[in-house]
Design a protein around this motif. Structure first.
Motif, PDB file in Angstrom:
ATOM      1  N   ILE A 161      -4.340  -3.385   0.818  1.00 17.78           N
ATOM      2  CA  ILE A 161      -3.900  -2.580   1.832  1.00 17.78           C
ATOM      3  C   ILE A 161      -2.714  -1.925   1.032  1.00 17.78           C
ATOM      4  O   ILE A 161      -2.625  -0.522   1.251  1.00 17.78           O
ATOM      5  CB  ILE A 161      -3.244  -3.026   3.021  1.00 17.78           C
ATOM      6  CG1 ILE A 161      -4.540  -4.127   3.760  1.00 17.78           C
ATOM      7  CG2 ILE A 161      -2.729  -2.432   4.007  1.00 17.78           C
ATOM      8  CD1 ILE A 161      -5.576  -3.441   4.225  1.00 17.78           C
ATOM      9  N   LYS A 173      -7.305   0.260   8.373  1.00 17.27           N
ATOM     10  CA  LYS A 173      -8.309  -0.285   7.279  1.00 17.27           C
ATOM     11  C   LYS A 173      -9.339  -0.767   7.850  1.00 17.27           C
ATOM     12  O   LYS A 173     -10.715  -0.352   7.882  1.00 17.27           O
ATOM     13  CB  LYS A 173      -7.904  -1.351   6.220  1.00 17.27           C
ATOM     14  CG  LYS A 173      -8.866  -1.310   5.268  1.00 17.27           C
ATOM     15  CD  LYS A 173      -8.840  -0.115   4.291  1.00 17.27           C
ATOM     16  CE  LYS A 173      -9.407  -0.317   2.965  1.00 17.27           C
ATOM     17  NZ  LYS A 173      -9.534   0.907   2.361  1.00 17.27           N
ATOM     18  N   SER A 213      -3.321  -3.211   8.448  1.00 20.07           N
ATOM     19  CA  SER A 213      -4.692  -4.085   8.234  1.00 20.07           C
ATOM     20  C   SER A 213      -5.625  -3.385   9.383  1.00 20.07           C
ATOM     21  O   SER A 213      -6.923  -3.139   9.069  1.00 20.07           O
ATOM     22  CB  SER A 213      -4.591  -5.470   8.400  1.00 20.07           C
ATOM     23  OG  SER A 213      -3.645  -6.025   7.633  1.00 20.07           O
ATOM     24  N   ILE A 264      -5.720 -12.492   6.010  1.00 17.58           N
ATOM     25  CA  ILE A 264      -4.618 -11.499   5.939  1.00 17.58           C
ATOM     26  C   ILE A 264      -3.507 -12.612   4.691  1.00 17.58           C
ATOM     27  O   ILE A 264      -2.914 -13.391   5.155  1.00 17.58           O
ATOM     28  CB  ILE A 264      -3.799 -11.073   6.862  1.00 17.58           C
ATOM     29  CG1 ILE A 264      -4.667 -10.469   7.915  1.00 17.58           C
ATOM     30  CG2 ILE A 264      -2.554 -10.076   6.270  1.00 17.58           C
ATOM     31  CD1 ILE A 264      -3.786 -10.078   9.169  1.00 17.58           C
ATOM     32  N   TYR A 305      -0.325 -12.022   2.607  1.00 21.32           N
ATOM     33  CA  TYR A 305       0.887 -11.247   2.149  1.00 21.32           C
ATOM     34  C   TYR A 305       1.543 -12.023   1.301  1.00 21.32           C
ATOM     35  O   TYR A 305       1.909 -12.957   1.294  1.00 21.32           O
ATOM     36  CB  TYR A 305       1.608 -11.084   3.515  1.00 21.32           C
ATOM     37  CG  TYR A 305       2.988 -10.613   3.492  1.00 21.32           C
ATOM     38  CD1 TYR A 305       3.017  -9.026   3.080  1.00 21.32           C
ATOM     39  CD2 TYR A 305       4.262 -11.042   3.579  1.00 21.32           C
ATOM     40  CE1 TYR A 305       4.267  -8.487   3.058  1.00 21.32           C
ATOM     41  CE2 TYR A 305       5.300 -10.265   3.376  1.00 21.32           C
ATOM     42  CZ  TYR A 305       5.373  -9.206   3.222  1.00 21.32           C
ATOM     43  OH  TYR A 305       6.585  -8.408   3.132  1.00 21.32           O
ATOM     44  N   ILE A 320      -0.036  -6.630   0.501  1.00 20.98           N
ATOM     45  CA  ILE A 320      -1.040  -7.046   1.512  1.00 20.98           C
ATOM     46  C   ILE A 320      -2.556  -6.837   1.130  1.00 20.98           C
ATOM     47  O   ILE A 320      -2.901  -5.640   0.561  1.00 20.98           O
ATOM     48  CB  ILE A 320      -0.992  -6.425   3.010  1.00 20.98           C
ATOM     49  CG1 ILE A 320       0.513  -6.276   3.312  1.00 20.98           C
ATOM     50  CG2 ILE A 320      -1.845  -6.383   3.986  1.00 20.98           C
ATOM     51  CD1 ILE A 320       0.949  -5.203   4.341  1.00 20.98           C
ATOM     52  N   HIS A 321      -3.154  -7.830   1.373  1.00 25.46           N
ATOM     53  CA  HIS A 321      -4.740  -7.643   1.126  1.00 25.46           C
ATOM     54  C   HIS A 321      -5.572  -8.558   1.828  1.00 25.46           C
ATOM     55  O   HIS A 321      -4.897  -9.690   2.420  1.00 25.46           O
ATOM     56  CB  HIS A 321      -5.070  -7.696  -0.428  1.00 25.46           C
ATOM     57  CG  HIS A 321      -5.195  -9.257  -0.958  1.00 25.46           C
ATOM     58  ND1 HIS A 321      -3.996  -9.700  -1.525  1.00 25.46           N
ATOM     59  CD2 HIS A 321      -6.178 -10.041  -1.063  1.00 25.46           C
ATOM     60  CE1 HIS A 321      -4.444 -10.854  -1.967  1.00 25.46           C
ATOM     61  NE2 HIS A 321      -5.902 -11.242  -1.415  1.00 25.46           N
ATOM     62  N   LEU A 322      -6.813  -7.901   2.427  1.00 21.38           N
ATOM     63  CA  LEU A 322      -7.497  -9.000   3.554  1.00 21.38           C
ATOM     64  C   LEU A 322      -8.632  -9.317   2.427  1.00 21.38           C
ATOM     65  O   LEU A 322      -9.370  -8.561   1.612  1.00 21.38           O
ATOM     66  CB  LEU A 322      -8.200  -7.841   4.223  1.00 21.38           C
ATOM     67  CG  LEU A 322      -7.066  -6.787   5.016  1.00 21.38           C
ATOM     68  CD1 LEU A 322      -7.897  -6.022   6.004  1.00 21.38           C
ATOM     69  CD2 LEU A 322      -6.349  -7.866   5.841  1.00 21.38           C
ATOM     70  N   TYR A 381      -6.311 -10.316  16.433  1.00 18.62           N
ATOM     71  CA  TYR A 381      -5.593 -10.196  14.981  1.00 18.62           C
ATOM     72  C   TYR A 381      -4.488 -11.448  15.701  1.00 18.62           C
ATOM     73  O   TYR A 381      -4.216 -11.596  16.794  1.00 18.62           O
ATOM     74  CB  TYR A 381      -4.820  -9.001  14.764  1.00 18.62           C
ATOM     75  CG  TYR A 381      -4.268  -8.391  15.990  1.00 18.62           C
ATOM     76  CD1 TYR A 381      -2.976  -8.418  16.582  1.00 18.62           C
ATOM     77  CD2 TYR A 381      -4.760  -7.164  16.429  1.00 18.62           C
ATOM     78  CE1 TYR A 381      -2.566  -7.703  17.502  1.00 18.62           C
ATOM     79  CE2 TYR A 381      -4.570  -6.517  17.530  1.00 18.62           C
ATOM     80  CZ  TYR A 381      -3.282  -6.755  17.955  1.00 18.62           C
ATOM     81  OH  TYR A 381      -2.633  -5.875  19.200  1.00 18.62           O
TER      82      TYR A 381
END
Length: 184
Positions: free
Chosen positions: A9, A118, A115, A74, A76, A13-15, A100
Motif C-alpha cells: 500500500i 486497494k 487498504s 494488514i 503496518y 503498509i502491506h496486505l 475490516y
C-alpha cells in the motif's frame, strides 16, 4: 499461488493474504486489543487461543479456494495491525462485502482507507465485481467514517441485523458500484 497475493500500500503498509503463518501474530493482535475490537465484532469471543486462530485461518483458506472470500492481514510497520477482506463474494450477482478491523494503536493513520481502496480496485478490476457493500453498526461512528470517506452511498438501515452481547444492533448499509468508483 495463495502466498503470492500480497499488496504493497505504501512504505509502511502491506496486505498479505491470510495464511497459516499469521496465526500467532494475528492471535496476539486480537488478544491485546480484545476490549477494543469486541465492541462491534462478535467473533472476538471465539478467538481464545492460537489454535482457534489457526482453525479460523483454515476456514479463510477454504473460502478463498472456493472463490467466496479474499482476506488479508494488514501489516503496518512490520507488525500485524488488523485485517481487511472481501467476504460473501457472489460471482453470479457480481457483489461482495468488505469487512475490516484495526488494533487500537493503528487507528487514525489512513491504514483502513488505503487498504480498502486497494481491495475495492481488486474487486472491481480483477474479480469483475459490480457492487461492493460495507455494513457498519449505527453506534460505530469511527467505522462509519470509512465508507463515507470512500464516497460509498448510504442506502439505509438494516434493522436489528446483527447481535452483539445479546443485543440486536442496527447496521447502516453502504455500497459502491463499479461505474461510480472514483477513488482509484
Amino acid at each position: 499461488m495463495q502466498e503470492q497475493l500480497n499488496f504493497q500500500i505504501d512504505h509502511n503498509i502491506h496486505l498479505e493474504l491470510t495464511h497459516h503463518t499469521h496465526a500467532e501474530g494475528l492471535f496476539r493482535s486480537v488478544d491485546e486489543n480484545r476490549d477494543h475490537i469486541s465492541k462491534f465484532l462478535s467473533w472476538v469471543d471465539h478467538m481464545k487461543t492460537v489454535e482457534d486462530t489457526r482453525n479460523y485461518i483454515k476456514t479463510c483458506t477454504q473460502l478463498f479456494n472456493e472463490g467466496k472470500e479474499v482476506s488479508f492481514v494488514i501489516i503496518y510497520a512490520g507488525k500485524i495491525a488488523g485485517r481487511v477482506g472481501l467476504h460473501h463474494i457472489n460471482n453470479l450477482d457480481k457483489n461482495a462485502a468488505i469487512g475490516y478491523w484495526l488494533t487500537e494503536e493503528a487507528i487514525g493513520k489512513g491504514i483502513i482507507i488505503n487498504s480498502c481502496k486497494k481491495l475495492i480496485n481488486y474487486g472491481f478490476d480483477v474479480l469483475g465485481l459490480n457492487r461492493i457493500e460495507i455494513k457498519v453498526a449505527t453506534q460505530n461512528f469511527k467505522s462509519q467514517a470509512v465508507p463515507e470517506k470512500l464516497n460509498f452511498v448510504k442506502e439505509g438501515i438494516l434493522r436489528q441485523a446483527a447481535i452483539m452481547n445479546n443485543d440486536f444492533l442496527d447496521l447502516i448499509l453502504y455500497s459502491a458500484l463499479k461505474k461510480e468508483w472514483v477513488n482509484k
